[in-house]
Scaffold this motif. Structure first.
Motif, PDB file in Angstrom:
ATOM      1  N   SER A 107       0.821  -1.213   0.000  1.00  0.00           N
ATOM      2  CA  SER A 107       0.000   0.000   0.000  1.00  0.00           C
ATOM      3  C   SER A 107       0.859   1.270   0.000  1.00  0.00           C
ATOM      4  N   LEU A 108       2.028   1.228   0.609  1.00  0.00           N
ATOM      5  CA  LEU A 108       2.923   2.400   0.611  1.00  0.00           C
ATOM      6  C   LEU A 108       3.368   2.796  -0.797  1.00  0.00           C
ATOM      7  N   TRP A 109       3.380   1.845  -1.717  1.00  0.00           N
ATOM      8  CA  TRP A 109       3.853   2.128  -3.079  1.00  0.00           C
ATOM      9  C   TRP A 109       2.708   2.442  -4.034  1.00  0.00           C
ATOM     10  N   ALA A 110       1.480   2.347  -3.562  1.00  0.00           N
ATOM     11  CA  ALA A 110       0.302   2.485  -4.430  1.00  0.00           C
ATOM     12  C   ALA A 110      -0.021   3.956  -4.685  1.00  0.00           C
ATOM     13  N   ARG A 111       0.821   4.569  -5.502  1.00  0.00           N
ATOM     14  CA  ARG A 111       0.586   5.943  -5.947  1.00  0.00           C
ATOM     15  C   ARG A 111       1.184   6.109  -7.334  1.00  0.00           C
ATOM     16  N   LYS A 112       0.678   7.065  -8.039  1.00  0.00           N
ATOM     17  CA  LYS A 112       0.963   7.220  -9.461  1.00  0.00           C
ATOM     18  C   LYS A 112       2.455   7.264  -9.805  1.00  0.00           C
ATOM     19  N   SER A 113       3.247   8.013  -9.082  1.00  0.00           N
ATOM     20  CA  SER A 113       4.641   8.201  -9.495  1.00  0.00           C
ATOM     21  C   SER A 113       5.650   7.466  -8.615  1.00  0.00           C
ATOM     22  N   TYR A 119      13.210   5.298  -8.720  1.00  0.00           N
ATOM     23  CA  TYR A 119      14.366   5.224  -9.614  1.00  0.00           C
ATOM     24  C   TYR A 119      15.087   6.563  -9.764  1.00  0.00           C
ATOM     25  N   ASP A 120      14.417   7.663  -9.379  1.00  0.00           N
ATOM     26  CA  ASP A 120      15.060   8.985  -9.353  1.00  0.00           C
ATOM     27  C   ASP A 120      15.718   9.275  -8.003  1.00  0.00           C
ATOM     28  N   ASP A 121      15.763   8.269  -7.125  1.00  0.00           N
ATOM     29  CA  ASP A 121      16.379   8.374  -5.800  1.00  0.00           C
ATOM     30  C   ASP A 121      15.714   9.412  -4.899  1.00  0.00           C
ATOM     31  N   ASP A 122      14.402   9.573  -5.039  1.00  0.00           N
ATOM     32  CA  ASP A 122      13.645  10.446  -4.150  1.00  0.00           C
ATOM     33  C   ASP A 122      13.682   9.855  -2.737  1.00  0.00           C
ATOM     34  N   LEU A 123      14.075  10.654  -1.760  1.00  0.00           N
ATOM     35  CA  LEU A 123      14.268  10.147  -0.397  1.00  0.00           C
ATOM     36  C   LEU A 123      13.001   9.547   0.204  1.00  0.00           C
ATOM     37  N   ILE A 124      11.864  10.187  -0.026  1.00  0.00           N
ATOM     38  CA  ILE A 124      10.610   9.650   0.518  1.00  0.00           C
ATOM     39  C   ILE A 124      10.293   8.300  -0.110  1.00  0.00           C
ATOM     40  N   ALA A 125      10.427   8.197  -1.421  1.00  0.00           N
ATOM     41  CA  ALA A 125      10.163   6.929  -2.110  1.00  0.00           C
ATOM     42  C   ALA A 125      11.126   5.842  -1.650  1.00  0.00           C
ATOM     43  N   LYS A 131      10.764   0.405   3.873  1.00  0.00           N
ATOM     44  CA  LYS A 131       9.790   0.014   4.896  1.00  0.00           C
ATOM     45  C   LYS A 131       8.894  -1.118   4.393  1.00  0.00           C
ATOM     46  N   ALA A 132       8.358  -0.980   3.171  1.00  0.00           N
ATOM     47  CA  ALA A 132       7.481  -2.011   2.626  1.00  0.00           C
ATOM     48  C   ALA A 132       8.248  -3.288   2.303  1.00  0.00           C
ATOM     49  N   GLU A 133       9.458  -3.154   1.795  1.00  0.00           N
ATOM     50  CA  GLU A 133      10.263  -4.357   1.503  1.00  0.00           C
ATOM     51  C   GLU A 133      10.517  -5.142   2.786  1.00  0.00           C
TER      52      GLU A 133
END
Length: 140
Positions: A107-113, A119-125, A131-133
């Protein structure tokens, strides 16, 4: 041996796939970061319309995102694997990511971008991924 491989070796409630081929679909070369016979924990499953070309091949429309031998999270065609364990992780949700795209993922990854941000190394992502892994790999 990394955590995901240790967990493949014991009974866990996750989708696990066994690599049956490293040949790239529609090409003459092979994936160097997969091993035939090795099992991998599936981090997400993506479904695309049969006319959608995800990896350059129309009809290659079920994708498993796994951590490959180099530790990279890469989307691979489901045609390269057979399912060893079909237990769906408790943290997965169904998510429609586009008009002709559907995913099962945490569910943490269930968003459009999410994947673009990851892959752009966004810290939040990256934090959400870790956390989800961890949740996927430690549930039983």
């Amino acid at each position: 041996m990394d955590l995901s491989q240790k967990l493949v070796d014991k009974e866990i409630d996750n989708v696990i796939v066994k690599c049956i081929s490293t040949k790239r679909i529609g090409r003459d070369d092979k994936y160097e970061s997969l091993t035939v016979g090795k099992e991998y924990v599936v981090l997400s499953i993506e479904f695309y319309d049969s006319n959608f070309s995800f990896s350059g091949v129309v009809g290659d429309y079920i994708i498993y995102r796994i951590k490959d031998n180099d530790g990279r999270v890469i989307p691979y065609s489901s045609k390269l694997f057979e399912i060893s364990s079909n237990k769906i992780p408790k943290c997965w949700v169904a998510y429609q990511s586009g008009e002709r795209e559907f995913e099962f993922l945490p569910s943490l990854w269930a968003r459009k971008s999410f994947w673009e941000d990851y892959y752009d190394d966004d810290l939040i992502a990256l934090e959400e991924f870790e956390k989800a892994e961890r949740e996927i790999l430690t549930q039983s």
